[in-house]
Every structure is written in C-alpha cells, then in structure tokens.
Design an enzyme around this catalytic site. Structure first.
Site, PDB file in Angstrom:
ATOM      1  N   PHE A  11       0.826  -1.222   0.000  1.00  0.00           N
ATOM      2  CA  PHE A  11       0.000   0.000   0.000  1.00  0.00           C
ATOM      3  C   PHE A  11       0.861   1.273   0.000  1.00  0.00           C
ATOM      4  N   ILE A  12       1.672   1.479   1.046  1.00  0.00           N
ATOM      5  CA  ILE A  12       2.423   2.737   1.141  1.00  0.00           C
ATOM      6  C   ILE A  12       3.625   2.712   0.190  1.00  0.00           C
ATOM      7  N   ASP A  30      10.584  -6.825  -3.514  1.00  0.00           N
ATOM      8  CA  ASP A  30       9.356  -7.245  -2.827  1.00  0.00           C
ATOM      9  C   ASP A  30       9.179  -8.753  -2.995  1.00  0.00           C
ATOM     10  N   THR A 122       6.576   2.966  12.940  1.00  0.00           N
ATOM     11  CA  THR A 122       5.166   3.279  13.179  1.00  0.00           C
ATOM     12  C   THR A 122       4.962   3.912  14.552  1.00  0.00           C
ATOM     13  N   ASP A 123       3.876   4.691  14.690  1.00  0.00           N
ATOM     14  CA  ASP A 123       3.572   5.261  16.016  1.00  0.00           C
ATOM     15  C   ASP A 123       3.144   4.178  17.002  1.00  0.00           C
ATOM     16  N   GLU A 124       2.839   2.962  16.500  1.00  0.00           N
ATOM     17  CA  GLU A 124       2.421   1.879  17.410  1.00  0.00           C
ATOM     18  C   GLU A 124       3.534   1.460  18.356  1.00  0.00           C
ATOM     19  N   TYR A 147       2.958  -7.521  16.187  1.00  0.00           N
ATOM     20  CA  TYR A 147       3.315  -6.586  15.107  1.00  0.00           C
ATOM     21  C   TYR A 147       4.112  -5.412  15.657  1.00  0.00           C
ATOM     22  N   LYS A 151       8.092  -4.371  15.211  1.00  0.00           N
ATOM     23  CA  LYS A 151       8.477  -3.090  14.614  1.00  0.00           C
ATOM     24  C   LYS A 151       9.360  -2.295  15.578  1.00  0.00           C
ATOM     25  N   ASN A 176      -1.700   6.163  11.498  1.00  0.00           N
ATOM     26  CA  ASN A 176      -2.508   5.317  10.604  1.00  0.00           C
ATOM     27  C   ASN A 176      -2.704   5.946   9.228  1.00  0.00           C
ATOM     28  N   ASN A 177      -2.271   5.226   8.209  1.00  0.00           N
ATOM     29  CA  ASN A 177      -2.423   5.690   6.828  1.00  0.00           C
ATOM     30  C   ASN A 177      -3.753   5.233   6.239  1.00  0.00           C
ATOM     31  N   ILE A 203     -17.237  -3.814  14.354  1.00  0.00           N
ATOM     32  CA  ILE A 203     -16.626  -2.813  15.234  1.00  0.00           C
ATOM     33  C   ILE A 203     -16.071  -3.537  16.459  1.00  0.00           C
ATOM     34  N   ASN A 246     -12.880   5.273  16.221  1.00  0.00           N
ATOM     35  CA  ASN A 246     -13.233   4.382  15.109  1.00  0.00           C
ATOM     36  C   ASN A 246     -14.694   4.552  14.684  1.00  0.00           C
TER      37      ASN A 246
HETATM   38  P1  NAD Z   1       1.463  -3.635   3.243  1.00  0.00           P
HETATM   39  O1  NAD Z   1       1.122  -4.813   4.077  1.00  0.00           O
HETATM   40  O2  NAD Z   1       0.423  -3.015   2.388  1.00  0.00           O
HETATM   41  O3  NAD Z   1       2.704  -3.984   2.287  1.00  0.00           O
HETATM   42  C1  NAD Z   1       3.812  -4.695   2.728  1.00  0.00           C
HETATM   43  C2  NAD Z   1       4.683  -5.011   1.510  1.00  0.00           C
HETATM   44  O4  NAD Z   1       5.862  -5.701   1.979  1.00  0.00           O
HETATM   45  C3  NAD Z   1       4.001  -5.935   0.507  1.00  0.00           C
HETATM   46  O5  NAD Z   1       4.260  -5.497  -0.813  1.00  0.00           O
HETATM   47  C4  NAD Z   1       4.660  -7.287   0.763  1.00  0.00           C
HETATM   48  O6  NAD Z   1       4.681  -8.139  -0.380  1.00  0.00           O
HETATM   49  C5  NAD Z   1       6.047  -6.867   1.198  1.00  0.00           C
HETATM   50  N1  NAD Z   1       6.705  -7.892   2.036  1.00  0.00           N
HETATM   51  C6  NAD Z   1       6.187  -8.492   3.144  1.00  0.00           C
HETATM   52  N2  NAD Z   1       7.066  -9.399   3.630  1.00  0.00           N
HETATM   53  C7  NAD Z   1       8.166  -9.339   2.823  1.00  0.00           C
HETATM   54  C8  NAD Z   1       9.414 -10.021   2.817  1.00  0.00           C
HETATM   55  N3  NAD Z   1       9.703 -10.961   3.729  1.00  0.00           N
HETATM   56  N4  NAD Z   1      10.311  -9.702   1.862  1.00  0.00           N
HETATM   57  C9  NAD Z   1      10.034  -8.754   0.916  1.00  0.00           C
HETATM   58  N5  NAD Z   1       8.858  -8.099   0.864  1.00  0.00           N
HETATM   59  C10 NAD Z   1       7.927  -8.378   1.814  1.00  0.00           C
HETATM   60  O7  NAD Z   1       2.078  -2.570   4.275  1.00  0.00           O
HETATM   61  P2  NAD Z   1       1.895  -0.994   4.327  1.00  0.00           P
HETATM   62  O8  NAD Z   1       0.646  -0.681   5.045  1.00  0.00           O
HETATM   63  O9  NAD Z   1       2.152  -0.445   2.997  1.00  0.00           O
HETATM   64  O10 NAD Z   1       3.102  -0.627   5.326  1.00  0.00           O
HETATM   65  C11 NAD Z   1       4.407  -0.392   4.810  1.00  0.00           C
HETATM   66  C12 NAD Z   1       5.339  -0.059   5.959  1.00  0.00           C
HETATM   67  O11 NAD Z   1       4.855   1.096   6.653  1.00  0.00           O
HETATM   68  C13 NAD Z   1       5.448  -1.152   7.016  1.00  0.00           C
HETATM   69  O12 NAD Z   1       6.769  -1.205   7.465  1.00  0.00           O
HETATM   70  C14 NAD Z   1       4.520  -0.679   8.142  1.00  0.00           C
HETATM   71  O13 NAD Z   1       4.942  -1.185   9.380  1.00  0.00           O
HETATM   72  C15 NAD Z   1       4.715   0.823   8.047  1.00  0.00           C
HETATM   73  N6  NAD Z   1       3.590   1.636   8.512  1.00  0.00           N
HETATM   74  C16 NAD Z   1       2.336   1.390   8.077  1.00  0.00           C
HETATM   75  C17 NAD Z   1       1.281   2.223   8.490  1.00  0.00           C
HETATM   76  C18 NAD Z   1      -0.130   1.990   8.010  1.00  0.00           C
HETATM   77  O14 NAD Z   1      -1.050   2.649   8.515  1.00  0.00           O
HETATM   78  N7  NAD Z   1      -0.370   1.098   7.057  1.00  0.00           N
HETATM   79  C19 NAD Z   1       1.540   3.293   9.360  1.00  0.00           C
HETATM   80  C20 NAD Z   1       2.852   3.489   9.811  1.00  0.00           C
HETATM   81  C21 NAD Z   1       3.876   2.676   9.368  1.00  0.00           C
HETATM   82  O1  DAU Z   2      -0.664   3.413  13.783  1.00  0.00           O
HETATM   83  C1  DAU Z   2       0.024   2.922  12.656  1.00  0.00           C
HETATM   84  C2  DAU Z   2      -0.441   1.507  12.389  1.00  0.00           C
HETATM   85  O2  DAU Z   2      -1.778   1.605  11.932  1.00  0.00           O
HETATM   86  C3  DAU Z   2       0.427   0.772  11.394  1.00  0.00           C
HETATM   87  O3  DAU Z   2       1.705   0.592  11.954  1.00  0.00           O
HETATM   88  C4  DAU Z   2      -0.172  -0.583  11.037  1.00  0.00           C
HETATM   89  O4  DAU Z   2       0.575  -1.187   9.998  1.00  0.00           O
HETATM   90  C5  DAU Z   2      -1.600  -0.378  10.573  1.00  0.00           C
HETATM   91  O5  DAU Z   2      -2.193  -1.635  10.342  1.00  0.00           O
HETATM   92  C6  DAU Z   2      -2.407   0.402  11.598  1.00  0.00           C
HETATM   93  O6  DAU Z   2      -2.657  -0.384  12.800  1.00  0.00           O
HETATM   94  P1  DAU Z   2      -4.088  -0.354  13.546  1.00  0.00           P
HETATM   95  O7  DAU Z   2      -4.232  -1.571  14.344  1.00  0.00           O
HETATM   96  O8  DAU Z   2      -4.324   0.947  14.202  1.00  0.00           O
HETATM   97  O9  DAU Z   2      -5.022  -0.384  12.235  1.00  0.00           O
HETATM   98  P2  DAU Z   2      -6.313  -1.229  11.815  1.00  0.00           P
HETATM   99  O10 DAU Z   2      -6.806  -0.620  10.543  1.00  0.00           O
HETATM  100  O11 DAU Z   2      -6.098  -2.683  11.862  1.00  0.00           O
HETATM  101  O12 DAU Z   2      -7.342  -0.829  12.969  1.00  0.00           O
HETATM  102  C7  DAU Z   2      -7.672   0.532  13.225  1.00  0.00           C
HETATM  103  C8  DAU Z   2      -8.655   0.543  14.386  1.00  0.00           C
HETATM  104  O13 DAU Z   2      -9.886  -0.044  13.962  1.00  0.00           O
HETATM  105  C9  DAU Z   2      -8.199  -0.273  15.592  1.00  0.00           C
HETATM  106  O14 DAU Z   2      -8.626   0.375  16.779  1.00  0.00           O
HETATM  107  C10 DAU Z   2      -8.946  -1.591  15.427  1.00  0.00           C
HETATM  108  C11 DAU Z   2     -10.251  -1.177  14.763  1.00  0.00           C
HETATM  109  N1  DAU Z   2     -10.880  -2.184  13.876  1.00  0.00           N
HETATM  110  C12 DAU Z   2     -10.109  -2.717  12.883  1.00  0.00           C
HETATM  111  C13 DAU Z   2     -10.634  -3.668  12.032  1.00  0.00           C
HETATM  112  C14 DAU Z   2      -9.779  -4.269  10.942  1.00  0.00           C
HETATM  113  C15 DAU Z   2     -12.203  -2.532  14.039  1.00  0.00           C
HETATM  114  O15 DAU Z   2     -12.928  -2.017  14.938  1.00  0.00           O
HETATM  115  N2  DAU Z   2     -12.725  -3.475  13.199  1.00  0.00           N
HETATM  116  C16 DAU Z   2     -11.992  -4.080  12.217  1.00  0.00           C
HETATM  117  O16 DAU Z   2     -12.533  -4.955  11.489  1.00  0.00           O
END
Ligand code: NAD
Ligand code: DAU
Length: 333
Positions: A11-12, A30, A122-124, A147, A151, A176-177, A203, A246
């Site tokens: 995604f990102i 990847d 991540t902020d997590e 997770y 991280k 969260n993105n 939820i 949420n």
């Molecule tokens: P995503 O799950 O959408 O994508 C992860 C990518 O990594 C995929 O293309 C997958 O094929 C690849 N990958 C996974 N395991 C691998 C491996 N062993 N070798 C090579 N490639 C591999 O993730 P995202 O949401 O795009 O997040 C990207 C980064 O940003 C992560 O490090 C995540 O922790 C961080 N991040 C995400 C968020 C969020 O809200 N999604 C917020 C803050 C930080």
């Molecule tokens: O804060 C950054 C993080 O945000 C990233 O590092 C992670 O990669 C990303 O997955 C995300 O983590 P969260 O756990 O915050 O995101 P998620 O979308 O899984 O959940 C957001 C909130 O929504 C959380 O409080 C759980 C809730 N939720 C989630 C799902 C999937 C629900 O209530 N129902 C659901 O089905």
C-alpha cells in the site's frame, strides 16, 4: 539518486514508488506476499527509472544479490507484515520479516556503504497513549502486539546501526495511513468495501479507540523529506493531526456511501487493543518543512471514490486466501 525500496508493491510502498519514479531511479525489492500487488504499479510499469526484483528480505543471499546488481545509493525500507490482527493470529512470519528481515537489510546496506537508509517505523511502537499530551520522539517504546513489538525491535536495531557502525540511518514513525490501494483488511478499506457490498461492518469492542489518520501521499512526501533533509541517527514522527474514534470514522464512511447504520455490528475486542495513538510531528515540520496537506474529509471521500471506481481491484485481492483469513479473524468473534 538510485533508491532501493523494499515492499514497494504494498500500500504505502507503491504510493512512494509512484511518487518518486518520475524523478529518482527506483529498484523495488518485494516478496509479493498476499499484501504485495504489482497491479498497484501499473502506471509506472515499463518506466525507464523503475526495476522490480522479486526477493524475500529474510533471504540474505537474495538481498545481497539485489545490492550487488543494482548498487543503490539509498534504501527506503517499507517491507513488513503490517497487520496487527494477522500478527495476533500468526506471529511467526511477522517476527521473521519485521525483525530478522530488517536485520538482513541493515547488514547488506552496511556492507555496500549506502549514503542514506530510511527505516519506516510506526507510532504503534509507543503503545497506547493515555497521557493528556502527544508523544514526541523521546517517548519510551511500550509496544503491545507481536506486530508493534517486532516493529519496535527493528526500529531500535536500525538506530543501533547508526550508533554502533555510523550507518546513515533515519527512522520515521507514522500514524494510521489511509488512501487508494490499501488492502481491505485495515479499518478504512475494510469498512468501505463491506459497506459497498452491503456486508456487516465489524466494530471491535466499544469502537471508541482513537487513531490519528494520515493520507498515504502525505506520508510518502514525509519519507522523501527525511530522505533528503533528515539528520542521521534521528527519529521523526509523522502524524496526520486528525485524531478520530473508530465509530466516527465508520459513521463518515456510511454517510459517504449512503449505506445504513444497521450494517454496523459490535464484535469481540482485539486482544491487547491499544486505546489511543497520539503523536506530535513538530520535529519533522520544523526540520524539513513537511506538513500534512490532505484534509481528512476530502481524503476519505477521494478514497471511497477510488474503491467505487476500482471494484475489480478489490474483488481480485479478496481471493480465496482473503476469505480464509476473514473467517479466521471474524468467524470466532
Ligand atoms: P502492506 O502490508 O500493504 O505492504 C507490505 C509489503 O511488503 C508488501 O508489498 C509485501 O509483499 C512486502 N513484504 C512483506 N514481507 C516481505 C518479505 N519478507 N520480503 C520482501 N517483501 C515483503 O504494508 P503498508 O501498510 O504499505 O506498510 C508499509 C510499511 O509502513 C510497514 O513497514 C509498516 O509497518 C509501516 N507503517 C504502516 C502504516 C499503516 O497505517 N499502514 C503506518 C505506519 C507505518
Ligand atoms: O498506527 C500505525 C499503524 O496503523 C500501522 O503501523 C499498522 O501497519 C496499521 O495496520 C495500523 O494499525 P491499527 O491496528 O491501528 O489499524 P487497523 O486498521 O487494523 O485498525 C484501526 C482501528 O480499527 C483499531 O482500533 C482496530 C479497529 N478495527 C479494525 C478492524 C480491521 C475494528 O474495529 N474493526 C476491524 O474490522
């Protein structure tokens, strides 16, 4: 600049590749897990600045071969198992990729002497923020899930390569993105795609958990700004300055999609669920001039519109394996 991007089919990472390929030379390493999708990169396929290398970051020899062939000047390391719920159901691949895979990347980058290494964290890693003020970069890391702990481990490991080996590492910790191309396992794309299909919106618990929403392109611009201007050995928070419960997010999605509130169902809470994330981005704003630009209401509407226009993309990623995960995570709740 020649940049090795890991996880560029996710995604990102794919948003970052789409943003930077017109100006930088990009090698996208990847593994193409369930979350990696080359359809996300159709718009830059065949671009002279772009190369794809299928490899697993846990495979030291494969990682070394990519470095040896492409000789990147910089690395932006996104690749991770990124979903908290999957990390609870099945922690092993999460720990392997997020910690050991990050280790292999750092080792290869050290051997090859890159001039900049951005570790995307991540902020997590700060855990639930129950204080009245926002977390800055000096807050302790108190991660909750497999997770976020994996991280936090890789985040500290990356910083140790600066302290110990003087590697030019910079760490970003983003909130969260949301935006187009997000796999429909995370809150916003799951709720949008279920609402569009008239399926229940699960939820967790009371739905009052708070997340700070950051539009994906704003995150990618932040990464580019620390790649160019961040100080070595430093951590930069990247927040959207838009904290919402949420339930508020889901209500807005129902409003935009025109679907009824009756689709919402309360389900059993996530184990170890962090109540609230809240960070300050003052440091990156002051040092690099970056600022989140996207207004949440505008970004959410654009995101819903993208999912409406890309129903085929959604149905392709909701394959058999997705259905297995869905019944494993939600069936027992
Ligand atoms: P995503 O799950 O959408 O994508 C992860 C990518 O990594 C995929 O293309 C997958 O094929 C690849 N990958 C996974 N395991 C691998 C491996 N062993 N070798 C090579 N490639 C591999 O993730 P995202 O949401 O795009 O997040 C990207 C980064 O940003 C992560 O490090 C995540 O922790 C961080 N991040 C995400 C968020 C969020 O809200 N999604 C917020 C803050 C930080
Ligand atoms: O804060 C950054 C993080 O945000 C990233 O590092 C992670 O990669 C990303 O997955 C995300 O983590 P969260 O756990 O915050 O995101 P998620 O979308 O899984 O959940 C957001 C909130 O929504 C959380 O409080 C759980 C809730 N939720 C989630 C799902 C999937 C629900 O209530 N129902 C659901 O089905």
């Amino acid at each position: 600049m020649k940049i090795l991007v890991t996880g560029g089919a996710g995604f990102i990472g794919s948003a970052f590749v789409r943003l930077t390929a017109p100006v930088h030379s990009i090698v996208n390493l990847d593994k193409l897990t369930y979350a990696g999708n080359l359809d996300n990169l159709k718009s830059i396929e065949g671009h002279p600045n772009y190369t794809f290398a299928k490899a697993d970051i846990c495979d030291a020899a494969a990682v070394e071969a990519v470095f040896a062939e492409h000789k990147p000047e910089a690395v932006v390391h996104f690749a991770a198992e990124s979903h908290v719920d999957r990390s609870i159901l099945s922690p092993e691949p999460v720990v392997a990729t997020n910690f050991m895979g990050s280790f292999q990347m750092l080792e290869a980058a050290k051997r090859h002497g890159v001039s900049r290494y951005v570790h995307v964290s991540t902020d997590e890693v700060y855990g639930s923020n129950d204080e009245p003020h926002d977390a800055d970069e000096s807050w302790p890391l108190i991660a909750s899930s497999p997770y976020s702990s994996s991280k936090a481990g890789s985040d500290l490991l990356a910083l140790s390569y600066y302290k110990t080996y003087k590697m030019p590492v910079v760490v970003t910790r983003a909130s969260n993105n949301y935006g187009p191309y997000q796999f429909p396992e995370k809150l916003i794309p799951l709720m949008i795609s279920n609402a569009l299909d008239d399926q229940p919106l699960p939820i967790y618990g009371d739905g009052q958990q708070v997340r700070d929403w950051l539009y994906v392109d704003d995150h990618c611009r932040a990464i580019l700004s620390v790649l160019e201007k961040g100080r070595e050995g430093e951590v930069y928070n990247v927040g959207g300055s838009r904290a919402l419960a949420n339930l508020d997010v889901v209500h807005r999605i129902l409003e935009i999609t025109g679907k009824p509130e009756s689709l919402m169902v309360r389900v059993k809470d996530r184990p170890g669920h962090d109540r609230r994330y809240a960070i300050t981005s003052e440091k990156i704003e002051k040092e690099t001039g970056w600022k989140a630009r996207m207004d949440f209401e505008v970004g959410l509407k654009a995101t819903v519109d993208w999912y409406v226009a890309n129903r085929e993309w959604v149905s392709r990623v909701k394959s058999g394996a997705y259905r297995d995960y869905y019944s494993q995570n939600y069936g027992a709740r």
